[in-house]
Design a protein around this motif. Structure first.
Motif: not given
Length: 323
Positions: A31, A28, A24-25
């Motif tokens: 992106s 993020v 997830d990190d």
């Protein structure tokens, strides 16, 4: 002594695994308009070993200078810690620095190293236990930036903290103040905290320290891409990226980046991320402070600087904080 680390989940009510949080990190970060990778992901087993190699490079003054301060002022620093204290080291890594204090803390109740790298934590704790067989060593495998619980069975004595290496500089100043306040909550009322802080100095000295001639820091930086490939199944081509580090005086920080050497796409978790030639992934900041600047930061977090020590050239500083 048998070392049995306590494996602490900072958020036990969450179903998010460390692997999912890592993914997830990274998603993020890749992106974002300015792509970034959180610096805490440097420290898998390979990254931890590479960082230890960085500290031995001739250009990298922080480690040897901080060790020099601890050697010269160790008795004075130790005298400011409470008797029969439990010493918690945040982001313990190598035991090289804490050994400088342990020789002067002969009545220490327990040593609690806290580190996210479980294998490295266990190895260092076992080595330390052979050299200090009378010391109770109770390692905790946890991300020190998040809430975690100290081991059961610590003595009723005071709790003190140790945070060397100028790791505080890896955080944006507001985050650094938040982290110091977090340490205060972990350690409890009346705690003491010993912190290493790198100082502002000539840009040429700083640039060389983070871009050594042997290329060890470059390998450390690029290992982030290898780790994402290994653990998350990405297809980064590390040969298509280069290490860049420089001191930005207007922000009083070293910035470290991975530079895309050409236009390229990278796949991760069924997503594709495009890079222009020259585009960077921001991987680390390392803020440098003045003595007064750090004292002000500590005060924001509810700490008072009881005493500070520097080397003769004022390259580095160590501070004893109290609440």
């Amino acid at each position: 002594m048998t070392i049995n680390p306590v494996f602490t989940d900072a958020t036990p009510v969450s179903s998010v695994t460390p692997e999912q949080q890592f993914l997830d990190d990274i998603l993020v970060g890749l992106s974002a308009e300015q792509k970034f990778i959180p610096a805490k992901y440097f420290y898998d087993e390979i990254g931890s070993d590479l960082f230890e190699a960085i500290t031995r490079q001739p250009e990298y003054y922080p480690t040897r200078t901080e060790i020099g301060i601890l050697d010269a002022s160790g008795p004075d620093i130790a005298s400011l810690l409470p008797s029969r204290a439990n010493l918690v080291e945040f982001g313990s890594g190598s035991t090289v620095k804490v050994r400088r204090l342990l020789v002067h803390l002969t009545d220490l109740a327990a040593y609690v190293p806290v580190d996210v790298s479980e294998n490295f934590l266990r190895s260092e704790a076992e080595t330390l236990s052979r050299d200090f067989p009378q010391l109770s060593i109770q390692p905790v495998a946890a991300d020190f930036t998040r809430p975690f619980t100290l081991p059961d069975g610590l003595s009723d004595g005071a709790v003190a903290g140790f945070f060397p290496g100028s790791t505080i500089g890896n955080f944006e100043p507001p985050q650094a103040a938040h982290l110091l306040a977090h340490f205060g909550r972990v350690l409890g009322p009346g705690a003491s905290l010993i912190v290493g802080v790198d100082l502002v100095k000539d840009k040429t000295v700083l640039d060389a320290a983070y871009d050594d001639a042997a290329g060890v820091t470059a390998r450390f930086n690029l290992n982030l891409l290898d780790r994402i490939n290994r653990e998350l199944g990405a297809d980064f081509d590390r040969s298509a990226f280069a290490h860049r580090a420089y001191f930005a005086p207007e922000a009083s920080r070293i910035e470290m980046h991975l530079v895309s050497l050409r236009a390229q796409d990278v796949s991760l978790a069924d997503r594709r991320f495009s890079f222009a030639g020259g585009e960077t992934i921001h991987t680390e900041n390392s803020y440098k402070y003045t003595i007064d600047g750090f004292r002000a930061l500590a005060a924001q977090a509810g700490w008072k600087v009881a005493k500070s020590w520097t080397d003769a050239e004022r390259l580095f500083s160590v501070h004893a904080l109290t609440r």
